[in-house]
Structures are given as structure tokens and as C-alpha cells.
Design a protein around this motif. Structure first.
Motif, PDB file in Angstrom:
ATOM      1  N   THR A 112       0.980  -1.209  -0.098  1.00 46.63           N
ATOM      2  CA  THR A 112      -0.066  -0.191  -0.038  1.00 46.63           C
ATOM      3  C   THR A 112       0.872   1.266   0.011  1.00 46.63           C
ATOM      4  N   ASN A 185      -3.605   4.535   1.799  1.00 50.15           N
ATOM      5  CA  ASN A 185      -4.080   4.283   3.251  1.00 50.15           C
ATOM      6  C   ASN A 185      -4.978   5.359   3.850  1.00 50.15           C
ATOM      7  N   TRP A 188      -9.696   5.079   1.802  1.00 45.51           N
ATOM      8  CA  TRP A 188     -10.481   3.922   1.789  1.00 45.51           C
ATOM      9  C   TRP A 188     -11.963   4.680   1.881  1.00 45.51           C
ATOM     10  N   MET A 196      -7.743   2.612  -5.493  1.00 49.35           N
ATOM     11  CA  MET A 196      -8.719   2.375  -4.350  1.00 49.35           C
ATOM     12  C   MET A 196     -10.136   2.191  -5.159  1.00 49.35           C
ATOM     13  N   THR A 211      -9.347  -8.721   6.685  1.00 48.81           N
ATOM     14  CA  THR A 211      -8.153  -8.053   6.115  1.00 48.81           C
ATOM     15  C   THR A 211      -7.078  -7.807   6.715  1.00 48.81           C
ATOM     16  N   ASP A 213      -3.502  -5.686   6.256  1.00 51.38           N
ATOM     17  CA  ASP A 213      -2.812  -4.906   5.555  1.00 51.38           C
ATOM     18  C   ASP A 213      -1.328  -4.776   5.993  1.00 51.38           C
ATOM     19  N   SER A 289      -7.342   0.984   6.066  1.00 54.35           N
ATOM     20  CA  SER A 289      -7.940  -0.353   5.502  1.00 54.35           C
ATOM     21  C   SER A 289      -8.419  -1.177   6.762  1.00 54.35           C
ATOM     22  N   HIS A 290      -7.878  -1.081   7.753  1.00 53.22           N
ATOM     23  CA  HIS A 290      -8.194  -2.146   8.953  1.00 53.22           C
ATOM     24  C   HIS A 290      -9.407  -1.570   9.418  1.00 53.22           C
ATOM     25  N   TYR A 292     -11.687   0.466   7.920  1.00 51.95           N
ATOM     26  CA  TYR A 292     -12.782   0.293   6.990  1.00 51.95           C
ATOM     27  C   TYR A 292     -13.357  -0.981   7.087  1.00 51.95           C
TER      28      TYR A 292
END
Length: 373
Positions: A112, A185, A188, A196, A211, A213, A289-290, A292
């Protein structure tokens, strides 16, 4: 003499042909016993990491060698037109998503921030080992891995020796941002980038249970070799929070028993100039990400290898972290695959309208480092 020379020539030619035949047979046997091409990282003893063409080649080779276990897909194109590759891998859970998933699906994201490239090489080496393994407890028998080795492919190819001055290898690192100078990152929720938008389609298509990342810290020096964080408080579903806590606790325990020094949050100094003032555990927002993933009532984890460790050590740490995570998922299959349908109705689907998030400034934990004098 002439007769002897005439007789010796065919014998010499035959001997040469035999040597070439034996060499060809040896190469063929070697290629069969070692079917995977070594990575640039492996060939250079982890001093370097390969260009993106290496990911493309590995993706095609794996799918060609194991069509029943591996699919090589393009999830979309970058701002500069490069394919963003995903490897879909499973030995027993299937290579296509199902409306009612009865096996866990794990989304692994590397690169990322393309300078923090541990996840690419660690993921390729670990998944190659699992593809070769015939062990009964091989997690690929029980789950599907969707692996994006390099999310920020344009940044990966914009390489330089000084993109990550506080990071110990590899020799050249990719760029943190995309060709459009956007940090993936932090995108999101906004989905400003083609990268994205492609990733969000992948997430919608597979609806991954977990997920993960894969990143590297930004330079704080401490004794822990990996920080793993999550933000389950963003999920309105108590079961999701419970399972997320369970997985993190057990991954930390498994890594510790294997000699690693994991940390269950990402440390941020209260004052970068004075470490004695302690650290803050921040609560990240859904632009990450985490978080989201958690907002969608799924599990999300951010893995940060320690930047001061050399590249070979970081890749081994990253491999151990991913392996600990996927080994635990089959054991908790019932909890994970049953919480998804129950929480599906509560999934938050972000809209393109502006969202107002409550301040997380107060949602922190602070520690002071005790004096040793």
C-alpha cells in the motif's frame, strides 16, 4: 594417422552430445524439483527486492502450474495504466466467492505504501511454501487467500535509495504515494484513486472475513519487532469485536511463543523529541484499511514490521505474523463464518457524501515510561 583421426571425430561428437543430453536431463530434473522461480530478494540475500514485472511473472507462473489452486487476476489498473494483480489461492475452499461463504476468506494487502514492501516478498514466499506443503493442517485446505502483492504499483516502480531513510533495506524502496501523490491508506473512504476504486470492487466481490494490511513502521526504535493493531470499536456488532479481540490476543501469543516480540498496538510518541514523555495509542479512523473493514462488520488488522530490523528479518517476521493469523482462522471457522451473515444486515456502505466522524482525540490510552534511575 588419418584413419585414427577420422574414427575419433564421431566418437568425440557422440561424447559431446551425451554430455549435453545429461545436462539437459539434469536441468529438467532441477526444474521439476524446484518449480518456482526464486525471487530477487532471495537471490540477493534480501539486499534487494524485485521490480513489479516479477510479481506479474510469479502470478502467471503459479496459475499455470496450479490451475486448480491458483488464479491470477487483474483487479484494475493504476493511474499510470499498470495492472494491479491479485492471486486467489486455496487448496480446498474454492477460487470463486459464494453468496453463503462457509469457509473464511482472507484479504492480504502488500505495498500500500510501496516503500514498505515486506508484505510482497513475505506473502509470495509464505504462500509458495503453503502451496508446496502437503501437511494436513495447511490453512489453504480450509480458507481462501486473496493476495494483492503490490497495491500501489506506480509507487513501487518509482524507486529510490532514500525514500525510507529510517528503514533498514532493501537497497531501493518504492514511493509512499501513488503517481497522483495520494496516500492509498488514507483513501478508503474517499476513493479518489483508480487503485482504490479497483480495491473496493474486489472487497465487494469477495466480502473478505479478514483484511490484513502489511506495512513497516516509520522509524521509532524500540525492542518489539512487529506491531499489530485493530479498531473493533467501530463495529456496532459485539460479536465482531469479540472475535477480533480473540484473534489479536492469540496471534500475539503465538508469535511470542515462537521468539518474536509483538506489540498489540501501534506506538506513537507523545513528544517525538522526548520519548520519556510516553506513548499514545491512537484510534484510527475508517480512512485506514483495517478500520474500513471493521466499519463493514468484518475483521481488519494493520501489521507494522519494525523498520530498524534488516530486510531479511522483517520478511521473516511478516511471514510469521501472516502464518499465525491464517493458522488460527480454521480453528475459529465457526465463529468467523457465522458472524458474517448475522452482521451482514448491519454493514455500513459508505456513500460519496461527506461523513462527519466523532473526534478520536479522547479515545486514546497513554503510558509514561517509568524512570530507571
Amino acid at each position: 594417422m588419418t584413419g585414427v583421426q577420422t574414427c575419433a571425430l564421431p566418437i568425440f561428437i557422440s561424447a559431446v552430445l551425451l554430455v549435453f543430453a545429461l545436462l539437459a536431463a539434469s536441468v529438467a530434473r532441477g526444474s521439476q524439483s524446484s518449480p518456482y522461480r526464486p525471487l530477487t530478494a532471495e537471490v540477493t540475500n534480501f539486499r534487494e527486492t524485485g521490480h513489479y514485472e516479477e510479481v506479474e511473472r510469479q502470478c502467471r507462473d503459479w496459475a499455470r502450474r496450479h490451475p486448480q489452486w491458483v488464479k491470477c487476476e487483474s483487479i484494475g489498473r493504476s493511474a499510470e495504466g499498470r495492472n494491479i494483480r491479485a492471486l486467489i489461492i486455496s487448496k480446498g475452499a474454492g477460487l470463486i466467492p459464494h453468496p453463503r461463504q462457509d469457509r473464511p476468506v482472507v484479504l492480504l494487502i502488500g505495498g500500500t505504501h510501496a516503500g514498505e514492501i515486506d508484505g510482497k516478498d513475505a506473502g509470495l514466499i509464505l504462500l509458495r511454501q503453503l502451496l508446496e506443503s502437503t501437511a494436513s493442517n495447511n490453512p489453504l485446505q480450509h480458507l481462501t487467500v486473496v493476495f494483492v502483492p503490490v497495491f500501489n504499483v506506480d509507487g513501487h516502480e518509482n524507486r529510490g535509495r532514500h525514500h525510507r531513510p529510517n528503514q533498514n533495506g532493501p537497497f531501493e524502496q518504492g514511493d509512499r504515494t501513488t503517481a497522483q501523490r495520494i496516500n492509498l491508506n488514507r483513501d478508503w473512504m474517499l476513493a479518489q484513486t483508480p487503485e482504490m476504486r479497483a480495491m473496493l470492487k474486489l472487497v465487494q466481490h469477495w466480502d473478505p472475513h479478514v483484511t490484513i494490511d502489511l506495512h513497516v513502521t516509520d522509524g521509532i526504535r524500540y525492542r518489539h519487532n512487529v506491531a499489530i493493531s485493530h479498531s473493533p470499536l467501530f463495529s456496532p456488532d459485539g460479536d465482531v469485536q469479540t472475535v477480533s479481540d480473540f484473534l489479536l490476543h492469540n496471534v500475539i501469543g503465538r508469535l511470542t511463543r515462537r521468539g518474536h516480540a509483538p506489540l498489540n498496538f501501534y506506538p506513537v510518541l507523545n513528544d517525538p523529541e522526548d520519548p520519556a514523555l510516553g506513548m499514545t495509542q491512537e484510534v484510527d479512523s475508517p480512512r485506514f484499511s483495517h478500520v474500513y473493514a471493521t466499519l463493514r462488520n468484518r475483521l481488519g488488522f494493520l501489521v507494522e514490521d519494525h523498520a530498524w530490523d534488516d530486510y531479511a528479518t522483517r520478511v521473516r517476521t511478516c511471514m510469521a505474523t501472516v502464518l499465525a493469523s491464517v493458522m488460527l482462522l480454521p480453528a475459529g471457522t465457526v465463529s468467523i463464518v457465522t458472524l458474517v451473515p448475522s452482521s451482514r444486515a448491519k454493514v455500513v456502505v459508505p456513500q460519496k457524501s461527506k461523513a462527519c466522524w466523532p473526534s478520536t482525540a479522547m479515545a486514546t490510552r497513554r503510558w509514561s515510561i517509568p524512570s530507571t534511575t
